[in-house]
Design a protein around this motif. Structure first.
Motif, PDB file in Angstrom:
ATOM      1  N   ARG A 140       0.846  -1.192   0.000  1.00  0.00           N
ATOM      2  CA  ARG A 140       0.000   0.000   0.000  1.00  0.00           C
ATOM      3  C   ARG A 140       0.882   1.242   0.000  1.00  0.00           C
ATOM      4  O   ARG A 140       0.702   2.150  -0.804  1.00  0.00           O
ATOM      5  CB  ARG A 140      -0.936   0.000   1.219  1.00  0.00           C
ATOM      6  CG  ARG A 140      -1.763   1.257   1.334  1.00  0.00           C
ATOM      7  CD  ARG A 140      -2.509   1.311   2.682  1.00  0.00           C
ATOM      8  NE  ARG A 140      -3.195   2.555   2.808  1.00  0.00           N
ATOM      9  CZ  ARG A 140      -2.649   3.690   3.251  1.00  0.00           C
ATOM     10  NH1 ARG A 140      -1.395   3.721   3.621  1.00  0.00           N
ATOM     11  NH2 ARG A 140      -3.358   4.791   3.326  1.00  0.00           N
ATOM     12  N   GLU A 141       1.827   1.275   0.904  1.00  0.00           N
ATOM     13  CA  GLU A 141       2.754   2.410   0.966  1.00  0.00           C
ATOM     14  C   GLU A 141       3.570   2.516  -0.319  1.00  0.00           C
ATOM     15  O   GLU A 141       3.803   3.597  -0.841  1.00  0.00           O
ATOM     16  CB  GLU A 141       3.678   2.256   2.178  1.00  0.00           C
ATOM     17  CG  GLU A 141       4.664   3.379   2.343  1.00  0.00           C
ATOM     18  CD  GLU A 141       4.013   4.724   2.597  1.00  0.00           C
ATOM     19  OE1 GLU A 141       4.629   5.748   2.256  1.00  0.00           O
ATOM     20  OE2 GLU A 141       2.889   4.766   3.143  1.00  0.00           O
ATOM     21  N   ASN A 144       1.574   4.112  -3.089  1.00  0.00           N
ATOM     22  CA  ASN A 144       1.475   5.556  -2.873  1.00  0.00           C
ATOM     23  C   ASN A 144       2.725   6.254  -3.395  1.00  0.00           C
ATOM     24  O   ASN A 144       2.640   7.226  -4.155  1.00  0.00           O
ATOM     25  CB  ASN A 144       1.257   5.880  -1.397  1.00  0.00           C
ATOM     26  CG  ASN A 144      -0.152   5.603  -0.944  1.00  0.00           C
ATOM     27  OD1 ASN A 144      -1.095   5.671  -1.726  1.00  0.00           O
ATOM     28  ND2 ASN A 144      -0.312   5.273   0.323  1.00  0.00           N
TER      29      ASN A 144
END
Length: 156
Positions: A140-141, A144
């Motif tokens: 997820r990071e 981003n």
């Protein structure tokens, strides 16, 4: 500047992470950025290899600090959809128990392109559930950071 949505979203139930970004550039430029080695290396990792964007083609994504990760192209609809499975460990071939699927879907917008990325299959990885969920949230990071870089690269 792009309208970068709130960020990647984790779907715990389906073991997936997704993110949508609006890039103020034509879809063809976004397509090239996600389907050519030169384009990929400009925003996703430090190096990339891929002979062509066709089903069955293989390549790699490399990070100086982490190594090279193999991938295999699994779906292509020219200009609209690009999907690959990539190994979650450096230096190994893609297998069913060590790879997730990444799907890029492009759509036209009035002033550019809408790009949606979905990475799934974390539940199929070998190991315990805690490790799979940790990787899911770590990616997820990663999405981003990487998609912010894609937007900056294409809009500069």
């Amino acid at each position: 500047m792009a309208d970068i949505e709130d960020g990647a979203v984790v779907d715990e139930e389906h073991y997936s992470v997704s993110r949508t970004v609006h890039v103020r550039t034509p879809r063809g430029r976004v397509w090239d950025a996600i389907t050519t080695a030169d384009g990929i290396a400009r925003w996703f990792g430090d190096t990339a290899s891929l002979d062509e964007a066709r089903v069955g083609a293989s390549g790699s994504l490399g990070w100086e600090d982490f190594g090279d990760y193999a991938f295999v192209v699994t779906a292509v609809v020219d200009g609209f959809l690009f999907e690959f499975r990539w190994a979650k460990d450096p230096g190994v071939d893609v297998r069913e128990d060590n790879a997730t699927s990444v799907r890029f879907v492009l759509a036209d917008a009035v002033d550019g392109t809408i790009l949606t990325v979905v990475e799934s299959g974390f539940d199929l990885l070998a190991g315990d559930d805690a490790a799979r969920r940790e990787l899911l949230h770590g990616n997820r990071e990663g999405w981003n950071l990487e998609l912010d870089e894609l937007v900056r690269t294409l809009e500069s």
